[in-house]
Design a protein around this motif. Sequence first.
Motif, PDB file in Angstrom:
ATOM      1  N   ILE A  91       0.854  -1.181   0.000  1.00  9.52           N
ATOM      2  CA  ILE A  91       0.000   0.000   0.000  1.00  9.52           C
ATOM      3  C   ILE A  91       0.893   1.234   0.000  1.00  9.52           C
ATOM      4  N   SER A  92       0.495   2.236  -0.757  1.00  8.28           N
ATOM      5  CA  SER A  92       1.288   3.462  -0.771  1.00  8.28           C
ATOM      6  C   SER A  92       0.491   4.648  -0.230  1.00  8.28           C
ATOM      7  N   GLU A  93      -0.844   4.587  -0.351  1.00 11.46           N
ATOM      8  CA  GLU A  93      -1.686   5.651   0.198  1.00 11.46           C
ATOM      9  C   GLU A  93      -3.100   5.122   0.351  1.00 11.46           C
ATOM     10  N   LEU A  94      -3.935   5.909   1.008  1.00 15.73           N
ATOM     11  CA  LEU A  94      -5.327   5.541   1.253  1.00 15.73           C
ATOM     12  C   LEU A  94      -6.251   6.561   0.612  1.00 15.73           C
ATOM     13  N   SER A  95      -7.441   6.121   0.277  1.00 16.86           N
ATOM     14  CA  SER A  95      -8.468   7.063  -0.165  1.00 16.86           C
ATOM     15  C   SER A  95      -8.868   7.910   1.035  1.00 16.86           C
ATOM     16  N   LEU A  96      -8.895   9.200   0.867  1.00 14.10           N
ATOM     17  CA  LEU A  96      -9.234  10.081   1.976  1.00 14.10           C
ATOM     18  C   LEU A  96     -10.738  10.154   2.214  1.00 14.10           C
ATOM     19  N   ASP A  97     -11.516   9.724   1.240  1.00 12.04           N
ATOM     20  CA  ASP A  97     -12.966   9.821   1.357  1.00 12.04           C
ATOM     21  C   ASP A  97     -13.594   8.627   2.065  1.00 12.04           C
ATOM     22  N   ASP A  98     -13.002   7.460   1.921  1.00 11.90           N
ATOM     23  CA  ASP A  98     -13.590   6.246   2.488  1.00 11.90           C
ATOM     24  C   ASP A  98     -13.504   6.238   4.007  1.00 11.90           C
ATOM     25  N   THR A  99     -14.605   5.833   4.612  1.00 11.87           N
ATOM     26  CA  THR A  99     -14.612   5.601   6.052  1.00 11.87           C
ATOM     27  C   THR A  99     -14.232   4.149   6.240  1.00 11.87           C
ATOM     28  N   GLU A 100     -13.135   3.903   6.872  1.00 11.92           N
ATOM     29  CA  GLU A 100     -12.684   2.534   7.068  1.00 11.92           C
ATOM     30  C   GLU A 100     -11.850   2.441   8.330  1.00 11.92           C
ATOM     31  N   THR A 101     -11.668   1.222   8.759  1.00 13.11           N
ATOM     32  CA  THR A 101     -10.854   0.951   9.926  1.00 13.11           C
ATOM     33  C   THR A 101      -9.556   0.325   9.461  1.00 13.11           C
ATOM     34  N   LEU A 102      -8.449   0.806  10.013  1.00  8.60           N
ATOM     35  CA  LEU A 102      -7.133   0.299   9.657  1.00  8.60           C
ATOM     36  C   LEU A 102      -6.531  -0.435  10.850  1.00  8.60           C
ATOM     37  N   VAL A 103      -5.951  -1.580  10.590  1.00 13.05           N
ATOM     38  CA  VAL A 103      -5.168  -2.283  11.593  1.00 13.05           C
ATOM     39  C   VAL A 103      -3.778  -2.434  10.986  1.00 13.05           C
ATOM     40  N   ILE A 104      -2.808  -1.781  11.594  1.00 14.00           N
ATOM     41  CA  ILE A 104      -1.437  -1.876  11.122  1.00 14.00           C
ATOM     42  C   ILE A 104      -0.768  -2.996  11.922  1.00 14.00           C
ATOM     43  N   CYS A 105      -0.270  -3.992  11.231  1.00 15.32           N
ATOM     44  CA  CYS A 105       0.414  -5.116  11.872  1.00 15.32           C
ATOM     45  C   CYS A 105       1.821  -5.152  11.291  1.00 15.32           C
ATOM     46  N   THR A 106       2.806  -4.727  12.086  1.00 13.20           N
ATOM     47  CA  THR A 106       4.140  -4.560  11.520  1.00 13.20           C
ATOM     48  C   THR A 106       5.255  -5.005  12.450  1.00 13.20           C
ATOM     49  N   SER A 107       6.286  -5.499  11.837  1.00  7.93           N
ATOM     50  CA  SER A 107       7.535  -5.753  12.539  1.00  7.93           C
ATOM     51  C   SER A 107       8.381  -4.486  12.428  1.00  7.93           C
ATOM     52  N   THR A 108       9.539  -4.522  13.054  1.00  8.67           N
ATOM     53  CA  THR A 108      10.507  -3.430  12.930  1.00  8.67           C
ATOM     54  C   THR A 108      11.723  -3.987  12.212  1.00  8.67           C
ATOM     55  N   HIS A 109      12.270  -3.204  11.319  1.00 10.58           N
ATOM     56  CA  HIS A 109      13.384  -3.658  10.489  1.00 10.58           C
ATOM     57  C   HIS A 109      14.602  -2.773  10.730  1.00 10.58           C
ATOM     58  N   GLY A 110      15.775  -3.375  10.676  1.00  4.52           N
ATOM     59  CA  GLY A 110      17.012  -2.599  10.796  1.00  4.52           C
ATOM     60  C   GLY A 110      17.090  -1.849  12.107  1.00  4.52           C
ATOM     61  N   ALA A 111      17.386  -0.575  12.030  1.00  6.57           N
ATOM     62  CA  ALA A 111      17.561   0.261  13.221  1.00  6.57           C
ATOM     63  C   ALA A 111      16.271   1.008  13.561  1.00  6.57           C
ATOM     64  N   GLY A 112      15.163   0.264  13.668  1.00  2.00           N
ATOM     65  CA  GLY A 112      13.898   0.878  14.047  1.00  2.00           C
ATOM     66  C   GLY A 112      13.049   1.342  12.887  1.00  2.00           C
ATOM     67  N   GLU A 113      13.309   0.847  11.703  1.00  2.00           N
ATOM     68  CA  GLU A 113      12.609   1.294  10.499  1.00  2.00           C
ATOM     69  C   GLU A 113      11.393   0.429  10.200  1.00  2.00           C
ATOM     70  N   VAL A 114      10.461   1.009   9.424  1.00  2.16           N
ATOM     71  CA  VAL A 114       9.349   0.197   8.942  1.00  2.16           C
ATOM     72  C   VAL A 114       9.890  -0.769   7.891  1.00  2.16           C
ATOM     73  N   PRO A 115       9.267  -1.926   7.746  1.00  4.42           N
ATOM     74  CA  PRO A 115       9.699  -2.859   6.698  1.00  4.42           C
ATOM     75  C   PRO A 115       9.608  -2.209   5.316  1.00  4.42           C
ATOM     76  N   ASN A 116      10.391  -2.729   4.394  1.00  4.40           N
ATOM     77  CA  ASN A 116      10.469  -2.136   3.054  1.00  4.40           C
ATOM     78  C   ASN A 116       9.124  -2.030   2.360  1.00  4.40           C
ATOM     79  N   ASN A 117       8.229  -2.998   2.582  1.00  2.00           N
ATOM     80  CA  ASN A 117       6.950  -2.944   1.875  1.00  2.00           C
ATOM     81  C   ASN A 117       6.022  -1.847   2.395  1.00  2.00           C
ATOM     82  N   LEU A 118       6.369  -1.193   3.503  1.00  3.72           N
ATOM     83  CA  LEU A 118       5.560  -0.075   4.017  1.00  3.72           C
ATOM     84  C   LEU A 118       6.259   1.280   3.891  1.00  3.72           C
TER      85      LEU A 118
END
Length: 144
Positions: A37-64
């Motif tokens: 995912i690179s961005e979200l629609s600003l108009d849609d009402t939705e619920t987001l659940v972010i499930c992520t590990s930490t990569h390297g020195a505290g970074e988000v994984p490459n796919n995020l």
Amino acid sequence: MIKIIVGTETGTAEYVADEVLDLLGEHDLNAEVIDQISELSLDDTETLVICTSTHGAGEVPNNLKKFEQWLQTSPNLENKKFAVIGLGDSSYDTFCQAAKSLDELLSNANANRMFTPIFADAMSDELPEDIVLLLLKAQLDKFV
């Protein structure tokens, strides 16, 4: 619709996200897992659940990375509710830093946090999915 957005390098967060998807489905909550995912629609009402590990020195994984960069542009996400699940290892100073950073970015973008982030520690004797599911079950009423 609940979008479970996964940030993973080794697949653990994806496995946990699939378990979260099953739990939500058992409670008749409509959800899907998204790993790119690179961005979200600003108009849609939705619920987001972010499930992520930490990569390297505290970074988000490459796919995020693109999603993180988009969040840094301060979009207005007032139509969104969100929750964050972080996977990490407390023996590192950057324990769950990616989850903490995304939680902050979503808050700064006016999204509505449903509950305090859930963190699963690899140093625990329990499996990450067991930790997450136990804590998430107590929060299911917030998804309605």
